[in-house]
Motif scaffolding. Structure first.
Motif, short mmCIF file in Angstrom:
data_model
loop_
_atom_site.label_atom_id
_atom_site.label_comp_id
_atom_site.label_asym_id
_atom_site.label_seq_id
_atom_site.Cartn_x
_atom_site.Cartn_y
_atom_site.Cartn_z
N VAL A 1 8.56 -5.12 -1.62
CA VAL A 1 7.45 -4.77 -0.74
C VAL A 1 6.96 -6.02 0.00
CG1 VAL A 1 6.69 -2.85 -2.19
CG2 VAL A 1 5.75 -5.13 -2.58
N ARG A 2 6.22 -5.80 1.05
CA ARG A 2 5.67 -6.92 1.81
C ARG A 2 4.17 -6.75 1.95
NH1 ARG A 2 7.12 -3.47 6.12
NH2 ARG A 2 5.44 -3.30 7.66
N ILE A 3 3.49 -7.86 2.20
CA ILE A 3 2.08 -7.83 2.58
C ILE A 3 2.03 -7.65 4.08
CG2 ILE A 3 -0.02 -9.21 2.75
CD1 ILE A 3 0.84 -10.60 0.13
N ASP A 4 1.35 -6.61 4.53
CA ASP A 4 1.30 -6.34 5.97
C ASP A 4 0.51 -7.44 6.67
OD1 ASP A 4 2.12 -4.87 8.08
OD2 ASP A 4 0.75 -3.19 7.78
N TYR A 5 0.89 -7.76 7.86
CA TYR A 5 0.21 -8.82 8.62
C TYR A 5 -0.03 -8.36 10.05
CZ TYR A 5 5.18 -9.77 9.53
OH TYR A 5 6.52 -9.64 9.83
N ALA A 6 -1.03 -8.99 10.68
CA ALA A 6 -1.53 -8.50 11.96
C ALA A 6 -0.70 -8.97 13.16
CB ALA A 6 -2.98 -8.95 12.14
N GLY A 7 -0.22 -10.23 13.11
CA GLY A 7 0.46 -10.77 14.27
C GLY A 7 1.93 -11.02 14.03
N GLY A 8 2.44 -12.09 14.62
CA GLY A 8 3.85 -12.39 14.50
C GLY A 8 4.17 -13.34 13.36
N GLU B 1 0.82 -1.21 0.00
CA GLU B 1 0.00 0.00 0.00
C GLU B 1 0.86 1.26 0.00
OE1 GLU B 1 -2.46 -3.33 1.57
OE2 GLU B 1 -0.44 -2.57 2.00
N GLN B 2 1.94 1.25 0.76
CA GLN B 2 2.84 2.40 0.79
C GLN B 2 3.50 2.62 -0.58
OE1 GLN B 2 5.34 1.11 4.01
NE2 GLN B 2 4.17 2.24 5.58
N SER C 1 3.57 -15.41 6.80
CA SER C 1 3.86 -16.22 5.62
C SER C 1 2.58 -16.70 4.95
CB SER C 1 4.71 -17.44 6.02
OG SER C 1 4.95 -18.27 4.91
N LEU C 2 2.48 -16.48 3.61
CA LEU C 2 1.32 -16.92 2.85
C LEU C 2 1.77 -17.85 1.73
CD1 LEU C 2 -0.72 -13.62 2.30
CD2 LEU C 2 -1.46 -15.59 3.62
N ASN C 3 0.90 -18.80 1.38
CA ASN C 3 1.09 -19.57 0.17
C ASN C 3 1.19 -18.60 -1.00
OD1 ASN C 3 -0.65 -20.55 -2.29
ND2 ASN C 3 0.27 -22.39 -1.43
N VAL C 4 2.03 -18.93 -2.02
CA VAL C 4 2.28 -17.97 -3.11
C VAL C 4 1.00 -17.61 -3.87
CG1 VAL C 4 2.92 -19.78 -4.80
CG2 VAL C 4 3.78 -17.45 -5.08
N SER C 5 0.08 -18.56 -4.02
CA SER C 5 -1.16 -18.23 -4.74
C SER C 5 -2.04 -17.30 -3.90
CB SER C 5 -1.92 -19.50 -5.12
OG SER C 5 -2.30 -20.24 -3.99
N ASN C 6 -2.06 -17.50 -2.58
CA ASN C 6 -2.80 -16.59 -1.71
C ASN C 6 -2.16 -15.20 -1.71
OD1 ASN C 6 -4.63 -18.58 -0.94
ND2 ASN C 6 -3.41 -19.21 0.81
N ALA C 7 -0.83 -15.18 -1.68
CA ALA C 7 -0.11 -13.90 -1.71
C ALA C 7 -0.41 -13.13 -2.98
CB ALA C 7 1.39 -14.14 -1.57
N ALA C 8 -0.51 -13.84 -4.11
CA ALA C 8 -0.81 -13.18 -5.38
C ALA C 8 -2.19 -12.54 -5.34
CB ALA C 8 -0.73 -14.19 -6.53
N ALA C 9 -3.17 -13.26 -4.79
CA ALA C 9 -4.53 -12.72 -4.71
C ALA C 9 -4.59 -11.48 -3.82
CB ALA C 9 -5.49 -13.80 -4.19
N VAL C 10 -3.94 -11.55 -2.65
CA VAL C 10 -3.93 -10.42 -1.72
C VAL C 10 -3.23 -9.22 -2.36
CG1 VAL C 10 -3.06 -9.58 0.49
CG2 VAL C 10 -4.06 -11.87 0.34
N ALA C 11 -2.09 -9.47 -3.02
CA ALA C 11 -1.33 -8.39 -3.64
C ALA C 11 -2.11 -7.73 -4.78
CB ALA C 11 0.01 -8.93 -4.15
N LEU C 12 -2.79 -8.54 -5.60
CA LEU C 12 -3.59 -7.98 -6.69
C LEU C 12 -4.71 -7.10 -6.15
CD1 LEU C 12 -3.75 -11.06 -9.08
CD2 LEU C 12 -2.92 -8.78 -9.71
N TYR C 13 -5.31 -7.53 -5.05
CA TYR C 13 -6.36 -6.71 -4.43
C TYR C 13 -5.77 -5.41 -3.88
CZ TYR C 13 -10.23 -5.30 -1.44
OH TYR C 13 -11.26 -4.59 -0.84
N ALA C 14 -4.57 -5.50 -3.29
CA ALA C 14 -3.95 -4.34 -2.67
C ALA C 14 -3.56 -3.27 -3.68
CB ALA C 14 -2.72 -4.77 -1.87
N VAL C 15 -3.25 -3.66 -4.92
CA VAL C 15 -2.80 -2.67 -5.93
C VAL C 15 -3.90 -2.33 -6.93
CG1 VAL C 15 -0.40 -3.41 -5.72
CG2 VAL C 15 -1.82 -4.39 -7.54
N ARG C 16 -5.14 -2.73 -6.64
CA ARG C 16 -6.21 -2.44 -7.60
C ARG C 16 -6.29 -0.95 -7.90
NH1 ARG C 16 -7.94 -2.73 -2.64
NH2 ARG C 16 -9.73 -1.50 -1.89
N PRO C 17 -6.58 -0.57 -9.13
CA PRO C 17 -6.63 0.85 -9.49
C PRO C 17 -7.70 1.60 -8.71
CG PRO C 17 -6.56 -0.54 -11.46
CD PRO C 17 -6.80 -1.45 -10.29
#
Length: 258
Positions: free
Chosen positions: A232-239, A198-199, A242-258
């Motif tokens: 860049v990293r995907i921000d996370y709530a706790g300690g 996001e930053q 780590s995400l599965n690469v396919s989950n990380a791709a989905a989260v990242a695509l949502y995070a950079v949506r126009p």
């Protein structure tokens, strides 16, 4: 004059690619391939039950099905494949050049995903599915050390492989450089990065953005890291972050949506 070895190997690779076929399986994957006019279809094997479920797609495709006994399914598939009584032999799809596929439409800033040695077809299939959902222009991976188009990949993609461009290129760093020349902001995902996604896109959501994801475990290769504009990293709530690469791709695509 005798041809140089490199020329002979290039011709052999071209002939091998022309002869390559893929067996797709499962009702969703087979139905979507039958309905795709860009897909070259060679042989369709179905049980009576699957034929009934796919009747409209089969009729529209013009492919003559071969009926098979469910207990002696004739397609050359892995015995563990959940084929649901349907298998279709096809040629791999040809999506064209990176520059052509990654151009924007003039309205929405384009997004693309690059994969650095992600070899699990189930992960790549899931990423293709997410890429289609979030409107990515393409998923890009190197020809070597990445998952090729296979039946397992297509089944996990649940039809997205017929619509979401999956470009296999020679060199990932060169592809990143080409995207940068097209105006893309290229972000490499790294769990230890100081900056969040996001930053990195703050104030730049109207720019083309490319996300680069590495294989689980080794992550991005050094050359890939050096070529990206930012890590860049995907921000996370706790300690634990780590995400599965396919989950990380989905989260990242949502995070950079126009």
């Amino acid at each position: 004059m005798k041809k140089p070895r490199w020329a002979i190997e290039k011709e052999q690779a071209k002939r091998a690619a022309a002869a390559e076929t893929v067996w797709l399986f499962g009702l969703h994957a087979v139905r979507d391939a039958l309905q795709n006019p860009a897909r070259e279809k060679l042989r369709l094997i179905v049980t009576k039950n699957a034929s009934d479920k796919l009747s409209e797609a089969i009729a529209a495709s013009g492919v003559a099905p071969e009926l098979a006994d469910p207990r002696r399914f004739a397609a050359p598939l892995d015995p563990q494949s959940v084929h649901q009584g349907a298998a279709l032999e096809v040629r791999p799809l040809e999506w064209g050049a990176l520059a052509e596929r990654c151009l924007g439409d003039g309205e929405t800033p384009p997004r693309v995903v690059l994969l650095d040695r992600v070899t699990d077809p189930h992960n790549v299939g899931a990423i293709l599915r997410s890429a289609e959902v979030f409107g990515a222009r393409a998923v890009i991976a190197p020809r070597h050390h990445s998952a090729p188009e296979t039946g397992a990949l297509a089944k996990t993609a649940s039809g997205a492989v017929e619509r979401q461009p999956y470009l296999r290129i020679r060199n990932l760093a060169d592809a990143i450089t080409e995207l940068q020349a097209m105006g893309y902001l290229v972000l490499g995902l790294d769990g230890d990065a100081d900056t969040t996604i996001e930053q990195a896109v703050e104030g730049r959501r109207d720019h083309p953005v490319a996300l680069v994801l590495g294989a689980e475990g080794p992550g991005l290769r050094q050359k890939t890291r050096e070529t990206c504009d930012r890590l860049v990293r995907i921000d996370y709530a706790g300690g634990f972050g780590s995400l599965n690469v396919s989950n990380a791709a989905a989260v990242a695509l949502y995070a950079v949506r126009p």
